[in-house]
Design an enzyme around this catalytic site. Structure first.
Site, PDB file in Angstrom:
ATOM      1  N   ALA A 102      38.562  32.472  43.552  1.00 50.51           N
ATOM      2  CA  ALA A 102      39.526  33.102  42.640  1.00 50.51           C
ATOM      3  C   ALA A 102      39.265  34.603  42.692  1.00 50.51           C
ATOM      4  O   ALA A 102      38.567  35.159  41.848  1.00 50.51           O
ATOM      5  CB  ALA A 102      39.380  32.549  41.229  1.00 50.51           C
ATOM      6  N   ALA A 103      39.813  35.264  43.707  1.00 51.26           N
ATOM      7  CA  ALA A 103      39.382  36.612  44.062  1.00 51.26           C
ATOM      8  C   ALA A 103      40.090  37.715  43.299  1.00 51.26           C
ATOM      9  O   ALA A 103      39.526  38.803  43.137  1.00 51.26           O
ATOM     10  CB  ALA A 103      39.587  36.834  45.561  1.00 51.26           C
ATOM     11  N   ALA A 104      41.336  37.517  42.858  1.00 47.03           N
ATOM     12  CA  ALA A 104      42.121  38.606  42.264  1.00 47.03           C
ATOM     13  C   ALA A 104      41.448  39.132  40.996  1.00 47.03           C
ATOM     14  O   ALA A 104      40.868  38.343  40.232  1.00 47.03           O
ATOM     15  CB  ALA A 104      43.528  38.108  41.943  1.00 47.03           C
ATOM     16  N   GLY A 137      40.106  41.553  42.932  1.00 46.71           N
ATOM     17  CA  GLY A 137      39.316  41.964  44.079  1.00 46.71           C
ATOM     18  C   GLY A 137      38.067  42.742  43.774  1.00 46.71           C
ATOM     19  O   GLY A 137      37.409  43.217  44.707  1.00 46.71           O
ATOM     20  N   LYS A 143      35.051  41.712  42.484  1.00 49.50           N
ATOM     21  CA  LYS A 143      33.863  40.998  42.958  1.00 49.50           C
ATOM     22  C   LYS A 143      33.899  40.833  44.473  1.00 49.50           C
ATOM     23  O   LYS A 143      32.864  40.921  45.139  1.00 49.50           O
ATOM     24  CB  LYS A 143      33.768  39.636  42.277  1.00 49.50           C
ATOM     25  CG  LYS A 143      33.714  39.698  40.758  1.00 49.50           C
ATOM     26  CD  LYS A 143      33.668  38.307  40.163  1.00 49.50           C
ATOM     27  CE  LYS A 143      33.780  38.350  38.655  1.00 49.50           C
ATOM     28  NZ  LYS A 143      35.087  38.877  38.196  1.00 49.50           N
ATOM     29  N   ASP A 165      34.683  32.381  40.204  1.00 47.87           N
ATOM     30  CA  ASP A 165      34.924  33.006  38.894  1.00 47.87           C
ATOM     31  C   ASP A 165      36.157  32.310  38.320  1.00 47.87           C
ATOM     32  O   ASP A 165      37.285  32.767  38.486  1.00 47.87           O
ATOM     33  CB  ASP A 165      35.138  34.502  39.048  1.00 47.87           C
ATOM     34  CG  ASP A 165      35.265  35.207  37.704  1.00 47.87           C
ATOM     35  OD1 ASP A 165      34.739  34.672  36.713  1.00 47.87           O
ATOM     36  OD2 ASP A 165      35.915  36.256  37.639  1.00 47.87           O
ATOM     37  N   CYS A 221      34.473  34.345  31.999  1.00 51.16           N
ATOM     38  CA  CYS A 221      34.440  35.387  30.961  1.00 51.16           C
ATOM     39  C   CYS A 221      34.699  34.747  29.601  1.00 51.16           C
ATOM     40  O   CYS A 221      35.428  35.292  28.771  1.00 51.16           O
ATOM     41  CB  CYS A 221      35.461  36.478  31.249  1.00 51.16           C
ATOM     42  SG  CYS A 221      37.154  35.879  31.444  1.00 51.16           S
TER      43      CYS A 221
END
Length: 713
Positions: free
Chosen positions: A382-384, A386, A388, A450, A507
């Site tokens: 879950a990269a967006a 970007g 991390k 994440d 989070c």
């Protein structure tokens, strides 16, 4: 009368009423003794502090001992030998007239020293630096603090009698004058000390009882003023902190908690569900700190892109532009905390050139726990947007291969933009559902997940979380997170020489999205285990929460709170995959191998099933009887609801498939019937029509016609 230096003399003679042998004169009150000789000098020196000097303490100690060792009535003829001022024992006096004056005498004349007494008994020595003398001085203070004459000598009311009993107030004054003391050396009688403690306790109890009655009255009032609501919240927190003493007997703990939930929802603007979730996580006092921290913004943090610049150079450049900043901390070598800026921090030439990235301090933690190495294959599920992913590429120094995946196509564009701005060349952006990713691509050295969450740790950034989240949202998110973490585990290659690592982060601060998900993964994938995150700080994860019990290794996970660490609420867990083959609970390794062999067309060896079954049975038995017994725990109520819904959906899909097959079968049968009916109709029509006469061949008829024409011609 001879006067001694620095003494206060009596102007009128005092009648000699000393006791004779065998006589017991009537006891009468006497005036307070005057201070004379060296004692008066020392008392004058310590008058400002109301504390005797070293010399005065020695003299007072001698006087107190003399008073305590005074003989009873009728035994005054033989006085006990005592030490002189020089430390030697003096002989017992031959007569009462030659005896030393003491504070225990019944006459005021005993308080008048002679010249010999002034020189001999009231003499003193210079204080030494010996430790024994210092200890004796401390003992002097402790032994004298409860003596009745001390009140008149050191700041007490003058004119009191020596026979007057000391009450609680006297003891408190002496204690205030002489400082701390040891109760074991206290000469106060048992009845007096008990009276003193009871009086003090009664006053404190009455005060607390009055406050408690006031709070109990306010608890039933409908308050709309926010200041009054805040005050009542503080009072309830104090009562819950010392519930046994401050509680109202007519109210239970649940009454106070319910009122606190209502008041906090009114004052801070949370929904009832969110407020109860927070109060379940923290004690009342810490919950208020968490709520107050959510009302304040978190510090602005930027991450230096070391692929293009150094942190020192970037800091100097931004300072020249009017930015007030400092290094983030000793645990980060690339972070900078911005306090204030005269220019937009997200629109400077350095930002546009890709020298830094705006990123919260808490989002550094998952990447630091992942600890990627150069030339590895890494997946960010879950990269967006970007942050991390680009930090991973920065740590890998633009080597290896990184797959940045996100389920949202629009958010993937943000990843592409940041990748190009920061000058990263080893990232490939894809758009897939993370739950299906093992079928798309696998064999990664490390995977970062994440996971999407409720955002209960970033309320300061998104205040809408206070009211727009419910228990159903939490259940759906938890179910999706469990599916994602299983997919992440399956995407990792356990045979990797450097990796085999999965890092899970959210989070959120809720247990359902953090510890419950990791505990589920440990039960569903026995081939993974939790390891230390390697992070320099953070609170341990929950091993137990209310009625729920988790795997003991969950204490190695880390939690971050805004009111403790001054960063967004975050959760980080690090797992290591030990094997690519595993057996799910309730299934054997032999069944999995047999299924795979059937798919490949290779049969397993004879006896392999029994050997594998015995090994798995022994493993499960050892796990259930050891420390890992908690990993085989029944599902909780929310999990049962989710899985029951999933089971119902699967049954519905199966029923629809069966109905479709039945419908196809019926259509096929109907088509066959129609074809057979058409064939029978065609055969009937063929039998009912008359037979036609055969037509002669044209070549045979043509000569006859020609012959007829010739004849006609």
């Amino acid at each position: 009368m001879a006067k001694h230096d620095n003494t206060v003399s009596f102007e009128e003679p005092v009648e000699d009423t000393r006791r004779k042998r065998g006589n017991k004169p009537a006891k009468k009150k006497q005036a307070a003794p005057e201070i004379f000789g060296p004692l008066a000098v020392e008392m004058k020196k310590g008058a400002d502090n109301k504390k005797p000097g070293t010399r005065a303490r020695k003299l007072l100690r001698r006087m107190a001992h003399q008073s305590a060792a005074a003989p009873e009535a009728g035994e005054a003829s033989e006085a006990a030998p005592k030490k002189s001022a020089k430390g030697k024992k003096a002989k017992a006096p031959e007569s009462d007239s030659d005896s030393e004056p003491t504070l225990a005498s019944d006459s005021d004349d005993d308080l008048l020293p002679s010249e010999a007494d002034s020189d001999e008994e009231l003499s003193y020595e210079e204080p030494s630096d010996d430790d024994s003398d210092n200890e004796s001085d401390d003992d002097d203070i402790q032994s004298l603090r409860s003596k009745a004459p001390m009140k008149s000598l050191f700041g007490g009311a003058a004119g009191g009698s020596d026979d007057e009993e000391m009450d609680g107030s006297d003891g408190s004054d002496v204690e205030a004058d002489f400082g701390d003391h040891d109760d074991s050396d206290d000469h106060m009688s048992g009845d007096e000390s008990e009276l003193y403690s009871e009086e003090d306790e009664d006053e404190e109890t009455q005060r607390e009882r009055g406050e408690m009655e006031t709070l109990s009255l306010n608890l039933n009032e409908n308050i709309t003023d926010l200041a009054s609501v805040k005050q009542r919240i503080s009072d309830i927190v104090r009562i819950l902190g010392n519930f046994s003493k401050l509680r109202d007997p007519a109210l239970s703990r649940s009454d106070y908690v319910e009122q606190m939930v209502e008041d906090c929802c009114t004052y801070y603007g949370y929904s009832d569900f969110m407020m109860r979730l927070i109060l379940d996580l923290f004690p009342p006092a810490e919950a208020i700190e968490f709520l107050e921290a959510n009302e304040l913004p978190r510090p602005v943090v930027i991450r230096t892109n070391t692929l293009k610049t150094r942190r020192r150079d970037l800091a100097q450049t931004l300072i020249n532009r009017g930015v007030n900043l400092d290094p983030l901390g000793a645990w980060s070598k690339v972070g900078l905390q911005v306090f204030e800026s005269q220019v937009p921090i997200g629109a400077t030439p350095e930002y546009l050139a890709g020298h830094y990235m705006l990123q919260s301090a808490a989002s550094f933690m998952p990447v630091l726990a992942l600890a990627p190495r150069e030339h590895e294959r890494v997946l960010d599920m879950a990269a967006a947007p970007g942050g991390k992913t680009t930090y991973i590429a920065q740590l890998m120094k633009n080597t290896g291969f990184i797959v940045a995946n996100d389920a949202s196509k629009d958010r993937c564009r943000a990843v592409v933009g940041n990748v190009h701005r920061l000058g990263i060349r080893n990232i490939s952006t894809v758009n897939y559902d993370g739950r299906a990713f093992p079928k798309v691509m696998g064999g990664f050295d490390r995977v970062l997940l994440d996971a999407p969450c409720s955002g209960t740790g970033v309320i300061s950034k998104d205040p809408s979380v206070k009211t727009n989240k419910s228990i159903d949202d939490l259940r759906l998110l938890s179910h999706m997170q469990k599916e994602l973490i299983l997919a992440a585990i399956d995407s990792v290659d356990a045979s990797s020489k450097t990796g085999g690592v999965i890092v899970y982060s959210t989070c959120s601060v809720s247990v359902e999205e953090n510890e419950a998900v990791i505990d589920y993964a440990l039960r569903k994938r026995p081939n993974v285990r939790l390891v230390e995150t390697g992070l320099p700080f953070g609170q341990e994860g929950f091993v137990r929460h209310r009625e729920r019990r988790f795997h003991p290794s969950l204490k190695m996970t880390r939690r971050y709170y805004p009111h403790v660490h001054n960063m967004d609420g975050f959760y980080v867990a690090k797992l290591v995959k030990t094997s690519n083959v595993f057996a799910e609970p309730g299934k054997s390794v032999a069944a999995d191998k047999k299924k795979k062999s059937r798919a490949s067309g290779v049969l397993p060896a004879v006896g392999a099933e029994s050997a594998d079954a015995e090994a798995v049975s022994a493993q499960l038995l050892a796990a259930s009887s050891g420390d890992d017994a908690d990993q085989f725990v029944p599902l909780t109520a929310p999990e049962k609801v989710v899985f029951s819904a999933k089971k119902a959906a699967a049954e519905r899909r199966l029923q629809l498939k069966r109905e479709a097959l039945k419908r196809r079968r019926e259509e096929r049968i109907q088509a066959e019937k129609q074809q057979s009916a058409a064939a029978e109709t065609s055969e009937a029509d063929a039998t009912s029509k008359p037979k036609k006469k055969p037509v002669a061949d044209k070549p045979a008829a043509e000569p006859a016609k020609k012959k007829a024409r010739k004849q006609a011609d």
